[in-house]
Design a protein around this motif. Structure first.
Motif, PDB file in Angstrom:
ATOM      1  N   SER A  32       5.698   4.276   6.085  1.00  0.00           N
ATOM      2  CA  SER A  32       4.583   5.040   5.026  1.00  0.00           C
ATOM      3  C   SER A  32       5.911   4.739   3.724  1.00  0.00           C
ATOM      4  CB  SER A  32       4.821   6.463   5.264  1.00  0.00           C
ATOM      5  OG  SER A  32       3.159   5.922   4.964  1.00  0.00           O
ATOM      6  N   ASN A  33       5.541   4.197   2.480  1.00  0.00           N
ATOM      7  CA  ASN A  33       5.921   4.154   1.354  1.00  0.00           C
ATOM      8  C   ASN A  33       7.414   3.091   1.248  1.00  0.00           C
ATOM      9  OD1 ASN A  33       6.238   5.984  -1.189  1.00  0.00           O
ATOM     10  ND2 ASN A  33       8.201   6.334  -1.039  1.00  0.00           N
ATOM     11  N   VAL A  34       6.732   2.088   1.993  1.00  0.00           N
ATOM     12  CA  VAL A  34       8.116   1.223   2.099  1.00  0.00           C
ATOM     13  C   VAL A  34       7.636   0.552   1.116  1.00  0.00           C
ATOM     14  CG1 VAL A  34       7.166  -0.221   3.378  1.00  0.00           C
ATOM     15  CG2 VAL A  34       9.569  -0.452   3.377  1.00  0.00           C
ATOM     16  N   GLY A  35       6.443   0.315  -0.226  1.00  0.00           N
ATOM     17  CA  GLY A  35       6.354  -0.855  -0.339  1.00  0.00           C
ATOM     18  C   GLY A  35       5.558  -1.972   0.067  1.00  0.00           C
ATOM     19  N   LYS A  36       4.496  -1.913   1.024  1.00  0.00           N
ATOM     20  CA  LYS A  36       4.340  -2.956   1.213  1.00  0.00           C
ATOM     21  C   LYS A  36       2.931  -3.234  -0.275  1.00  0.00           C
ATOM     22  CE  LYS A  36       2.683   0.039   5.123  1.00  0.00           C
ATOM     23  NZ  LYS A  36       3.284   0.924   4.804  1.00  0.00           N
ATOM     24  N   SER A  37       1.619  -2.308  -0.127  1.00  0.00           N
ATOM     25  CA  SER A  37       0.989  -2.483  -1.507  1.00  0.00           C
ATOM     26  C   SER A  37       1.561  -2.977  -2.388  1.00  0.00           C
ATOM     27  CB  SER A  37      -0.008  -1.358  -1.440  1.00  0.00           C
ATOM     28  OG  SER A  37      -0.677  -0.610  -0.510  1.00  0.00           O
ATOM     29  N   SER A  38       2.059  -2.757  -2.560  1.00  0.00           N
ATOM     30  CA  SER A  38       3.221  -3.183  -4.024  1.00  0.00           C
ATOM     31  C   SER A  38       3.701  -4.533  -3.908  1.00  0.00           C
ATOM     32  CB  SER A  38       4.144  -1.964  -4.608  1.00  0.00           C
ATOM     33  OG  SER A  38       3.747  -0.938  -5.023  1.00  0.00           O
ATOM     34  N   LEU A  39       3.853  -4.779  -2.694  1.00  0.00           N
ATOM     35  CA  LEU A  39       4.399  -6.019  -2.340  1.00  0.00           C
ATOM     36  C   LEU A  39       3.101  -6.772  -2.159  1.00  0.00           C
ATOM     37  CD1 LEU A  39       7.551  -7.142   0.417  1.00  0.00           C
ATOM     38  CD2 LEU A  39       4.945  -8.132   0.230  1.00  0.00           C
ATOM     39  N   PRO A  56       3.417   9.267   0.403  1.00  0.00           N
ATOM     40  CA  PRO A  56       3.975   8.132   1.698  1.00  0.00           C
ATOM     41  C   PRO A  56       2.511   8.167   1.903  1.00  0.00           C
ATOM     42  CG  PRO A  56       5.797   9.730   1.598  1.00  0.00           C
ATOM     43  CD  PRO A  56       4.758  10.180   0.083  1.00  0.00           C
ATOM     44  N   GLY A  57       1.676   7.691   2.458  1.00  0.00           N
ATOM     45  CA  GLY A  57       0.479   8.066   3.594  1.00  0.00           C
ATOM     46  C   GLY A  57      -1.121   7.644   2.248  1.00  0.00           C
ATOM     47  N   ARG A  58      -0.961   6.663   1.655  1.00  0.00           N
ATOM     48  CA  ARG A  58      -1.826   6.385   0.835  1.00  0.00           C
ATOM     49  C   ARG A  58      -2.749   5.463   1.685  1.00  0.00           C
ATOM     50  NH1 ARG A  58      -4.409   7.342  -3.316  1.00  0.00           N
ATOM     51  NH2 ARG A  58      -5.761   7.094  -1.250  1.00  0.00           N
ATOM     52  N   THR A  59      -2.188   3.973   2.089  1.00  0.00           N
ATOM     53  CA  THR A  59      -3.022   3.125   3.052  1.00  0.00           C
ATOM     54  C   THR A  59      -3.548   3.725   4.041  1.00  0.00           C
ATOM     55  OG1 THR A  59      -1.888   1.390   1.658  1.00  0.00           O
ATOM     56  CG2 THR A  59      -3.391   0.597   3.292  1.00  0.00           C
ATOM     57  N   GLN A  60      -4.807   4.467   4.500  1.00  0.00           N
ATOM     58  CA  GLN A  60      -5.234   4.594   5.055  1.00  0.00           C
ATOM     59  C   GLN A  60      -5.678   4.062   6.131  1.00  0.00           C
ATOM     60  OE1 GLN A  60      -6.704   8.676   4.764  1.00  0.00           O
ATOM     61  NE2 GLN A  60      -4.642   8.808   4.085  1.00  0.00           N
ATOM     62  N   THR A 142      12.898  -4.446   0.856  1.00  0.00           N
ATOM     63  CA  THR A 142      11.324  -3.634  -0.532  1.00  0.00           C
ATOM     64  C   THR A 142      12.943  -3.221  -1.276  1.00  0.00           C
ATOM     65  OG1 THR A 142      10.865  -1.671   0.520  1.00  0.00           O
ATOM     66  CG2 THR A 142       9.971  -3.600   1.194  1.00  0.00           C
ATOM     67  N   LYS A 143      12.015  -3.282  -2.410  1.00  0.00           N
ATOM     68  CA  LYS A 143      12.979  -2.489  -3.353  1.00  0.00           C
ATOM     69  C   LYS A 143      14.617  -2.576  -4.084  1.00  0.00           C
ATOM     70  CE  LYS A 143       9.835   1.725  -1.966  1.00  0.00           C
ATOM     71  NZ  LYS A 143       9.137   2.813  -2.058  1.00  0.00           N
ATOM     72  N   ILE A 144      14.721  -3.671  -3.873  1.00  0.00           N
ATOM     73  CA  ILE A 144      16.391  -4.437  -4.642  1.00  0.00           C
ATOM     74  C   ILE A 144      15.985  -4.368  -5.410  1.00  0.00           C
ATOM     75  CG2 ILE A 144      15.392  -6.333  -4.412  1.00  0.00           C
ATOM     76  CD1 ILE A 144      17.977  -5.971  -1.736  1.00  0.00           C
ATOM     77  N   ASP A 145      15.607  -3.574  -6.271  1.00  0.00           N
ATOM     78  CA  ASP A 145      15.923  -3.149  -7.682  1.00  0.00           C
ATOM     79  C   ASP A 145      16.931  -2.601  -7.568  1.00  0.00           C
ATOM     80  OD1 ASP A 145      13.715  -1.752  -8.580  1.00  0.00           O
ATOM     81  OD2 ASP A 145      13.039  -2.751  -7.275  1.00  0.00           O
ATOM     82  N   LYS A 146      17.094  -1.244  -7.015  1.00  0.00           N
ATOM     83  CA  LYS A 146      17.335   0.165  -6.455  1.00  0.00           C
ATOM     84  C   LYS A 146      18.822  -0.432  -6.476  1.00  0.00           C
ATOM     85  CE  LYS A 146      13.342   2.956  -6.060  1.00  0.00           C
ATOM     86  NZ  LYS A 146      13.738   3.597  -7.506  1.00  0.00           N
ATOM     87  N   SER A 175      11.936  -7.788  -4.263  1.00  0.00           N
ATOM     88  CA  SER A 175      11.617  -6.253  -5.628  1.00  0.00           C
ATOM     89  C   SER A 175      10.345  -6.216  -6.053  1.00  0.00           C
ATOM     90  CB  SER A 175      12.106  -6.146  -6.960  1.00  0.00           C
ATOM     91  OG  SER A 175      11.768  -5.287  -7.987  1.00  0.00           O
ATOM     92  N   SER A 176       9.426  -5.661  -5.709  1.00  0.00           N
ATOM     93  CA  SER A 176       7.790  -5.789  -6.846  1.00  0.00           C
ATOM     94  C   SER A 176       7.605  -5.685  -8.021  1.00  0.00           C
ATOM     95  CB  SER A 176       6.522  -4.796  -5.624  1.00  0.00           C
ATOM     96  OG  SER A 176       7.628  -3.399  -5.937  1.00  0.00           O
ATOM     97  N   GLU A 177       9.455  -5.049  -8.103  1.00  0.00           N
ATOM     98  CA  GLU A 177       9.619  -4.875  -9.687  1.00  0.00           C
ATOM     99  C   GLU A 177       9.741  -5.831 -10.586  1.00  0.00           C
ATOM    100  OE1 GLU A 177       9.105  -1.485 -11.432  1.00  0.00           O
ATOM    101  OE2 GLU A 177       8.682  -0.871 -10.224  1.00  0.00           O
TER     102      GLU A 177
END
Ligand SMILES: Nc1nc2c(ncn2[C@@H]2O[C@H](COP(=O)(O)OP(=O)(O)OP(=O)(O)O)[C@@H](O)[C@H]2O)c(=O)[nH]1
Ligand SMILES: [Mg+2]
Length: 198
Positions: A32-39, A56-60, A142-146, A175-177
């Motif tokens: 959860s929160n790793v960035g699946k939906s953003s990706l 976390p827990g958005r996509t259910q 994910t979130k490689i911009d960080k 990075s989805s950013e």
């Protein structure tokens, strides 16, 4: 690969709710929160297509999206979210495993890991499970911009060693950013849906 259309198709909990399996499919798994939906949104360049959240827990549910009328992208609930009650987590686990095990049109899975974190036991378990069932798998960080390039150089060693990543498997920074990694992931998808090696 050029994305010309991306539409929400349907949501499902169990196989009875899956759409007809007449198009090849690619799915995204991870904590959860790793960035699946953003990706997914970044891949198709449609910000609000898959719902994202800081919490976390958005996509259910299992969410299916039709891309270019040619293939489906599948957004799965995340695992490992401690604040979700145990019975709900068990239900999500079954939902994810049931999907991965039984979906005949599934051509490949992206396992997503947060580039900053050491893979958890559930990440390791998921990876082993995908290997065991012979599901074509690519790991994306994910979130490689960080992370700076230096930090990533170190951290990718930790991820590879902890998982442990098989020599034949790739680890793609994303990075989805910024969109970094997008073309590479689209290339993998293209190979999968055309049934060639990736
Ligand atoms: N900086 C940065 N933040 C990101 C990136 N991808 C996702 N996020 C943020 O991470 C949070 C979670 O993103 P989601 O896409 O909702 O994560 P998810 O894996 O779908 O989460 P669940 O649906 O709960 O399993 C959101 O606040 C996003 O904005 C990225 O590449 N870079
Ligand atoms: Mg999500």
């Amino acid at each position: 690969m050029k994305i010309v259309s991306a539409e929400f198709l349907t949501s499902a909990v169990n196989p009875g709710g899956y759409p007809p399996g007449n198009l090849p499919e690619v799915a995204f798994v991870g904590r959860s929160n790793v960035g699946k939906s953003s990706l997914i949104n970044r891949l198709v360049n449609r910000k609000g297509l898959a719902r994202t959240s800081k919490t976390p827990g958005r996509t259910q549910l299992i969410n299916f999206f039709t891309i270019n009328d040619k293939f489906l992208l599948v957004d799965l609930p995340g695992y490992g979210f401690a604040k979700v009650p145990e019975e709900v987590r068990a239900k999500w686990g079954k939902m994810i495993e049931g999907y991965l095990k039984n979906r005949e049109t599934l051509k490949g899975v992206f396992l997503l890991l947060d580039c900053r974190h050491t893979p958890t036991s559930q990440d390791k378990q998921m990876y082993q499970w995908l290997l065991h069932y012979g599901v074509p798998t690519v790991v994306a960080a994910t979130k490689i911009d960080k992370l700076s390039n230096n930090q990533w150089a170190k951290q990718q060693g930790v991820i590879k060693k902890t998982l442990p990543l098989s020599p034949e498997h790739r680890l793609i920074p994303f990075s989805s950013e910024t969109g970094r990694g997008r073309d590479e992931l689209l290339g993998v998808i293209k190979n999968w849906i055309h049934n060639t090696d990736s």
